[in-house]
Scaffold this motif. Structure first.
Motif, PDB file in Angstrom:
ATOM      1  N   VAL A  69       0.826  -1.216   0.000  1.00 58.02           N
ATOM      2  CA  VAL A  69       0.000   0.000   0.000  1.00 58.02           C
ATOM      3  C   VAL A  69       0.860   1.266   0.000  1.00 58.02           C
ATOM      4  CG1 VAL A  69      -2.037  -1.064   1.050  1.00 58.02           C
ATOM      5  CG2 VAL A  69      -0.296  -0.056   2.541  1.00 58.02           C
ATOM      6  N   VAL A  70       2.136   1.115   0.348  1.00 57.44           N
ATOM      7  CA  VAL A  70       3.068   2.267   0.291  1.00 57.44           C
ATOM      8  C   VAL A  70       4.420   1.746  -0.216  1.00 57.44           C
ATOM      9  CG1 VAL A  70       2.061   3.746   2.103  1.00 57.44           C
ATOM     10  CG2 VAL A  70       3.618   1.892   2.746  1.00 57.44           C
ATOM     11  N   PRO A  71       5.181   2.587  -0.942  1.00 58.82           N
ATOM     12  CA  PRO A  71       6.442   2.102  -1.532  1.00 58.82           C
ATOM     13  C   PRO A  71       7.429   1.584  -0.492  1.00 58.82           C
ATOM     14  CG  PRO A  71       5.999   4.395  -2.184  1.00 58.82           C
ATOM     15  CD  PRO A  71       4.871   3.975  -1.305  1.00 58.82           C
ATOM     16  N   GLU A  72       7.509   2.255   0.658  1.00 55.17           N
ATOM     17  CA  GLU A  72       8.511   1.830   1.655  1.00 55.17           C
ATOM     18  C   GLU A  72       8.124   0.507   2.318  1.00 55.17           C
ATOM     19  OE1 GLU A  72       6.538   4.430   1.884  1.00 55.17           O
ATOM     20  OE2 GLU A  72       5.638   4.628   3.869  1.00 55.17           O
ATOM     21  N   GLY A  73       6.889   0.057   2.092  1.00 50.26           N
ATOM     22  CA  GLY A  73       6.422  -1.202   2.698  1.00 50.26           C
ATOM     23  C   GLY A  73       6.493  -2.377   1.739  1.00 50.26           C
ATOM     24  N   ARG A  74       7.180  -2.200   0.581  1.00 50.20           N
ATOM     25  CA  ARG A  74       7.318  -3.335  -0.347  1.00 50.20           C
ATOM     26  C   ARG A  74       8.336  -4.328   0.204  1.00 50.20           C
ATOM     27  NH1 ARG A  74       7.928  -0.717  -6.376  1.00 50.20           N
ATOM     28  NH2 ARG A  74       7.078  -2.634  -7.270  1.00 50.20           N
ATOM     29  N   ALA A  75       8.043  -5.614   0.078  1.00 56.57           N
ATOM     30  CA  ALA A  75       8.938  -6.655   0.604  1.00 56.57           C
ATOM     31  C   ALA A  75      10.120  -6.895  -0.325  1.00 56.57           C
ATOM     32  CB  ALA A  75       8.169  -7.955   0.790  1.00 56.57           C
ATOM     33  N   ASN A  76       9.997  -6.432  -1.553  1.00 56.81           N
ATOM     34  CA  ASN A  76      11.104  -6.521  -2.512  1.00 56.81           C
ATOM     35  C   ASN A  76      10.814  -5.496  -3.591  1.00 56.81           C
ATOM     36  OD1 ASN A  76       9.677  -7.993  -4.873  1.00 56.81           O
ATOM     37  ND2 ASN A  76       9.174  -9.237  -3.080  1.00 56.81           N
ATOM     38  N   PRO A  77      11.838  -5.116  -4.357  1.00 62.84           N
ATOM     39  CA  PRO A  77      11.628  -4.035  -5.329  1.00 62.84           C
ATOM     40  C   PRO A  77      10.596  -4.375  -6.399  1.00 62.84           C
ATOM     41  CG  PRO A  77      13.983  -4.461  -4.999  1.00 62.84           C
ATOM     42  CD  PRO A  77      13.253  -5.553  -4.290  1.00 62.84           C
ATOM     43  N   LEU A  78      10.278  -5.667  -6.545  1.00 57.47           N
ATOM     44  CA  LEU A  78       9.291  -6.055  -7.555  1.00 57.47           C
ATOM     45  C   LEU A  78       8.023  -6.618  -6.912  1.00 57.47           C
ATOM     46  CD1 LEU A  78      11.547  -7.617 -10.362  1.00 57.47           C
ATOM     47  CD2 LEU A  78      10.765  -5.264 -10.108  1.00 57.47           C
TER      48      LEU A  78
END
Ligand SMILES: Cc1cc2nc3c(=O)[nH]c(=O)nc-3n(C[C@H](O)[C@H](O)[C@H](O)COP(=O)(O)O)c2cc1C
Ligand code: SF4
Length: 463
Positions: A92-101
């Protein structure tokens, strides 16, 4: 507990015998008709009781939209005929992505999600008939401690310090925990993502609270001060506020689901659903209070999971034959692990009443899944039979069972953990065994890159 054993059953009678010897509660039935019964979810109806569980591929486009690999995955899932398709973790937010993809839905890329979803619905019509419509749910997530939005090193966002997990993530005692101010900003992002998902054509969203990502870690944030830690009310605040925000923004005619950890298998005061003295002992009091709270908040669909796939007891969440690298083979028979997972689902379904619960941890059972799934549906232990690894190995399994009454042993997942290994190696994941043409090269590529990183780190340590 009994010794770990690999799957070696050819006949139904053999696995039944082993279940009896172990004295675990796993039932079988020959009448598979419960699998083809429709299941109501809120205002929607799933046309059968098979569910594809969320299975992340770590392979979206940079902007979070579905890549060709993602679209292929959901065409295959949909063509397989499951009544419910639970799309993988989507940030839901970029900083909360588990990996860049990791997938991430935004106003800018919503149309690309809509296109992927339409392709998936069309694929189901081709194999299952013009009138076939699966229910599609998108899992919304913030990866918290396991955030790695760019590069190969994590950027953890932690709810509380944890003496077991911090060292594994390179987190030191002086690193800050996430602020209350940041947490209180998140419900709005869940709501925005849900509105985008609705615009894209999804039937609902899941507010993910499992596997020790942010919302899951918060459930266990006993040591955190302030309004998101300590008491049960505080630890469930973000989940409750996010449900309310999504409901307000997306309206009543939209499914809100929650996949949550019932049992972390992690010591107090850092684990949810665990006895305060003995962390392997399940304490149902808070998980049941959570189900009550979720039902009072009008949740439409639940899925229970357990454990932490990044830690040393992944059998709690996905029983296996072979573990991924560095993970010990458990001192527990996979049938015991499966029976534990089923007991959680049974308890949650009983507490949730009419709210359907998707059961999980079936994949190790291979071609015997239909007999066990049908028995669990018949005795109301769950409303859906959820398939995780089985779905990437053998996406057509629901169709084969619904039309032919059986699963083909040669197509079944062999629980070798190669898909997990690709994830750990930071590659794009899928089934390297049954879908080898596409994923074996990706497995090898990710292994090579991970080994190179390990060698480099080793050299640096020695110099
Ligand atoms: C490669 C891989 C990716 C997964 N991705 C997700 C995910 O995005 N969200 C989630 O809730 N669970 C995820 N899981 C867990 C599965 O949904 C499922 O709970 C687990 O594999 C146990 O079910 P099974 O025995 O049918 O595989 C993932 C598991 C694997 C192996
Ligand atoms: S790589 Fe394929 S066979 Fe191995 S565990 Fe994953 S889905 Fe199953």
């Amino acid at each position: 507990m009994s010794k770990h054993e690999k799957f070696a059953f050819k006949e139904l009678s053999e696995i039944k015998k082993r279940v009896k010897e172990l004295g675990v509660e796993i039932h079988f039935q020959d009448d598979l008709s419960p699998l083809s019964e429709p299941v109501r979810i809120g205002n929607r109806k799933a046309l059968n009781a098979f569910a594809v569980l969320p299975m992340e591929g770590c392979d979206s486009n940079q902007d979070g939209s579905p890549s060709e690999l993602v679209r292929r995955r959901y065409r295959r899932f949909a063509a397989g005929g499951a009544g419910l398709i639970w799309w993988e973790a989507c940030a839901v937010v970029p900083e909360g992505r588990a990996n860049p993809l990791q997938m991430m839905i935004t106003e800018e890329n919503t149309e690309k999600f809509a296109a992927a979803l339409k392709e998936s619905r069309d694929a189901a019509k081709e194999t299952m008939g013009e009138d076939f419509e699966a229910v599609h749910i998108l899992q919304l997530t913030h990866s918290g401690r396991y955030s790695r939005p760019s590069g190969t090193k994590g950027s953890p966002i932690i709810a509380q310090h944890d003496p077991l997990l911090d060292p594994r993530g390179g987190i030191s005692e002086s690193d800050p925990v996430v602020t209350d101010e940041y947490l209180s900003s998140l419900p709005e992002f869940y709501a925005k993502a849900a509105v985008c998902a609705k615009r894209a054509g999804f039937d609902g969203v899941d507010i993910k609270a499992c596997h020790r990502y942010l919302m899951s870690e918060l459930l266990a944030a006993f040591t955190r001060p302030g309004k998101y830690g300590g008491s049960f009310e505080n630890r469930t605040r973000l989940l409750k506020d996010s449900i309310r925000a999504v409901r307000k923004a997306a309206g009543d005619d939209f499914i809100i689901a929650c996949r949550f950890n019932v049992f972390d298998a992690h010591p107090y005061p850092y684990g949810f659903g665990c006895d305060t003295e003995e962390f392997w002992k399940f304490d149902p009091s808070e998980p049941l209070a959570l189900v009550k709270m979720l039902c009072e908040e009008g949740i439409d669909l639940l899925s229970n999971s357990a454990g932490n796939p990044y830690y040393i007891y992944p059998q709690v969440t996905r029983p296996f034959d072979l573990s991924s690298m560095g993970i010990p083979v458990p001192d527990e028979h996979p049938l015991e692990s499966i029976s534990r997972a089923f007991s959680f689902t049974r308890m949650i379904q009983e507490a949730a009443g009419d709210v359907p619960v998707v059961g999980n941890a079936y994949t190790w059972l291979r071609q015997f899944i239909p007999y066990v799934g049908a028995a669990n549906l018949a005795d109301k232990s769950c409303r859906f039979v959820g398939l995780g690894r089985s779905s990437i190995a053998y996406p057509d399994a629901p169709k084969d069972v619904l039309s032919g009454g059986r699963m083909e042993p040669k197509k079944c997942c062999i629980t070798c953990s190669k898909c997990t290994q690709i994830m750990r190696d930071q590659g794009r994941t899928g089934c390297a065994v049954r879908d080898a043409k596409t994923y074996l090269p990706l497995y090898q590529e990710a292994r090579k890159a991970a080994e190179a990183r390990e060698n480099k780190a080793d050299k640096e340590r020695r110099s």
